[in-house]
Design a protein around this motif. Structure first.
Motif, PDB file in Angstrom:
ATOM      1  N   GLY A   2       0.791  -1.225   0.000  1.00 54.03           N
ATOM      2  CA  GLY A   2       0.000   0.000   0.000  1.00 54.03           C
ATOM      3  C   GLY A   2       0.817   1.265   0.000  1.00 54.03           C
ATOM      4  N   SER A   3       2.128   1.159   0.259  1.00 51.57           N
ATOM      5  CA  SER A   3       2.985   2.347   0.287  1.00 51.57           C
ATOM      6  C   SER A   3       3.474   2.692  -1.114  1.00 51.57           C
ATOM      7  N   ILE A   4       4.033   3.886  -1.237  1.00 50.93           N
ATOM      8  CA  ILE A   4       4.614   4.341  -2.498  1.00 50.93           C
ATOM      9  C   ILE A   4       6.133   4.267  -2.381  1.00 50.93           C
ATOM     10  N   ALA A   5       6.763   3.754  -3.410  1.00 47.42           N
ATOM     11  CA  ALA A   5       8.223   3.700  -3.470  1.00 47.42           C
ATOM     12  C   ALA A   5       8.693   4.329  -4.777  1.00 47.42           C
ATOM     13  N   TYR A   6       9.992   4.603  -4.846  1.00 45.48           N
ATOM     14  CA  TYR A   6      10.559   5.293  -6.002  1.00 45.48           C
ATOM     15  C   TYR A   6      11.800   4.548  -6.481  1.00 45.48           C
ATOM     16  N   VAL A   7      11.930   4.435  -7.789  1.00 48.55           N
ATOM     17  CA  VAL A   7      13.139   3.840  -8.347  1.00 48.55           C
ATOM     18  C   VAL A   7      14.310   4.755  -8.023  1.00 48.55           C
ATOM     19  N   ASN A   8      15.371   4.176  -7.486  1.00 49.30           N
ATOM     20  CA  ASN A   8      16.530   4.973  -7.073  1.00 49.30           C
ATOM     21  C   ASN A   8      17.799   4.186  -7.345  1.00 49.30           C
ATOM     22  N   ASN A   9      18.222   4.189  -8.605  1.00 46.20           N
ATOM     23  CA  ASN A   9      19.424   3.490  -9.025  1.00 46.20           C
ATOM     24  C   ASN A   9      20.639   4.324  -8.660  1.00 46.20           C
ATOM     25  N   PRO A  10      21.677   3.732  -8.050  1.00 48.13           N
ATOM     26  CA  PRO A  10      22.886   4.505  -7.728  1.00 48.13           C
ATOM     27  C   PRO A  10      23.503   5.174  -8.953  1.00 48.13           C
ATOM     28  N   ASN A  11      23.314   4.559 -10.119  1.00 43.44           N
ATOM     29  CA  ASN A  11      23.759   5.149 -11.376  1.00 43.44           C
ATOM     30  C   ASN A  11      22.528   5.704 -12.085  1.00 43.44           C
ATOM     31  N   PRO A  12      22.281   7.023 -12.014  1.00 43.63           N
ATOM     32  CA  PRO A  12      21.042   7.586 -12.574  1.00 43.63           C
ATOM     33  C   PRO A  12      20.942   7.487 -14.091  1.00 43.63           C
ATOM     34  N   THR A  13      22.050   7.090 -14.765  1.00 45.17           N
ATOM     35  CA  THR A  13      21.981   6.906 -16.214  1.00 45.17           C
ATOM     36  C   THR A  13      21.494   5.500 -16.567  1.00 45.17           C
ATOM     37  N   ASP A  14      21.399   4.625 -15.564  1.00 42.44           N
ATOM     38  CA  ASP A  14      20.919   3.270 -15.790  1.00 42.44           C
ATOM     39  C   ASP A  14      19.417   3.225 -15.500  1.00 42.44           C
ATOM     40  N   ARG A  15      18.774   2.071 -15.768  1.00 39.28           N
ATOM     41  CA  ARG A  15      17.346   1.899 -15.515  1.00 39.28           C
ATOM     42  C   ARG A  15      17.127   0.581 -14.788  1.00 39.28           C
ATOM     43  N   LEU A  16      15.974   0.416 -14.149  1.00 43.57           N
ATOM     44  CA  LEU A  16      15.672  -0.769 -13.343  1.00 43.57           C
ATOM     45  C   LEU A  16      14.612  -1.614 -14.038  1.00 43.57           C
ATOM     46  N   ASN A  17      14.905  -2.896 -14.235  1.00 45.01           N
ATOM     47  CA  ASN A  17      13.976  -3.800 -14.909  1.00 45.01           C
ATOM     48  C   ASN A  17      12.772  -4.131 -14.029  1.00 45.01           C
ATOM     49  N   LEU A  18      11.589  -4.045 -14.612  1.00 41.71           N
ATOM     50  CA  LEU A  18      10.371  -4.560 -14.006  1.00 41.71           C
ATOM     51  C   LEU A  18      10.190  -5.970 -14.543  1.00 41.71           C
TER      52      LEU A  18
END
Length: 323
Positions: A30-46
């Motif tokens: 129920g909470s909200i979270a945010y993608v936060n990759n240490p390398n902001p030029t990279d992306r996180l796979n869903l």
């Protein structure tokens, strides 16, 4: 025995909560979270399943907000409308202030001058939520997908998908490592403006003088101290020495629509009276000026949309010459 079972249950709950901690707070259903990759030029796979070997539903940029549905070991079950999947908990945070980087903005810009449809699903046969005219901005790109679709969030129409072939820049699915595509006009003299040139040299025609703080998309290095950039629907070249990779205090002036005929100002897709005008700004409304052109047109932002208006239809008068 009951006490032992209770203790084991409590330990299990504590371990689950600890596994859901990521840079700033517990990630609970129920909470909200945010993608936060240490390398902001990279992306996180869903992922479709809580495994690095499962299919990716898209690579999500830092700042993407997700609804937490549950926690499975080091994975978090999330919803990013209309998709559900799993994200690595190590790259999520409950604290938005910790996120570095920003969601990309792209523009409807293509050789065929086509518009871009926002679909409810990553499919041409899905419902069309709205259509972005040629030259307009598409904000909040959440992810890139290997099938060519871009998952975006529109503040008016919600979540949807736009196909990349009508957008600029293309936002490569594969990691490029080239860093941010964004730069900002940063003239040492904030009262001056920076030319957008038709070619990478000082003698080329000017497509407009741009104010400090205007964001541009860097397409590539043109050499000779120039960068190939895109400003809304306009491509051109700017001196690299007058661009910053960090946001700059805006010097963009505001003008008020003041057509003597009382009919307002057509905000056109291009600096031409023959160009289409998807928006009409009424007398008394305010526009933000990105640039002034020698032909009398102003490159403006109107209610979050970019376009061009005739300079004589607004006050105060914005001079081409430096004041």
């Amino acid at each position: 025995m009951k006490k032992l079972l209770c203790a084991l249950l409590l330990l299990s709950l504590l371990l689950t909560c600890c596994a859901a901690l990521a840079d700033g707070g517990a990630l609970v259903p129920g909470s909200i979270a945010y993608v936060n990759n240490p390398n902001p030029t990279d992306r996180l796979n869903l992922r479709t399943k809580p495994s690095t070997q499962s299919v990716s539903l898209g690579k999500y940029y830092n700042g993407t907000w997700v609804t937490v549905l549950g926690v499975t070991g080091g994975w978090v079950h999330v919803r990013i409308d209309p998709l559900e999947g799993y994200l690595n908990a190590a790259y999520l945070t409950a604290d938005a202030s910790q996120v570095s980087g920003q969601l990309p903005t792209v523009f409807v810009s293509n050789d065929e001058r086509r518009s871009a449809a926002l679909h409810s699903q990553p499919s041409e046969s899905s419902r069309v939520l709205t259509v972005y005219p040629y030259g307009s901005a598409v904000y909040n790109v959440l992810s890139v997908r290997d099938d060519g679709w871009r998952h975006v969030y529109d503040s008016d129409f919600g979540y949807g998908f736009v196909f990349a072939d009508v957008l600029t820049p293309k936002l490569d699915y594969h990691k490029s490592g080239s860093g941010s595509n964004y730069a900002y006009v940063c003239n040492p003299d904030p009262t001056d403006r920076l030319h957008l040139r038709a070619a990478p040299n000082a003698s080329a025609a000017s497509l407009g003088k741009y104010y400090n703080g205007v964001q541009v998309l860097v397409l590539d290095d043109a050499g000779g101290g120039y960068l190939h950039v895109l400003v809304s629907s306009l491509e051109g070249y700017m001196k690299a020495a007058y661009l910053s990779t960090h946001p700059v205090a805006s010097a963009q002036p505001f003008v008020t629509v003041s057509n003597p005929r009382g009919t307002g100002a057509n905000v056109r897709n291009a600096p031409s009276l023959s160009a289409t005008y998807p928006w009409v700004a009424h007398n008394g409304e305010t526009l933000t000026v990105l640039a002034v052109r020698e032909d009398g047109w102003l490159h403006v932002c109107y209610q979050g949309e970019y376009g061009f208006v005739r300079g004589e239809l607004v006050t105060p008068v914005i001079s081409w010459e430096k004041q």
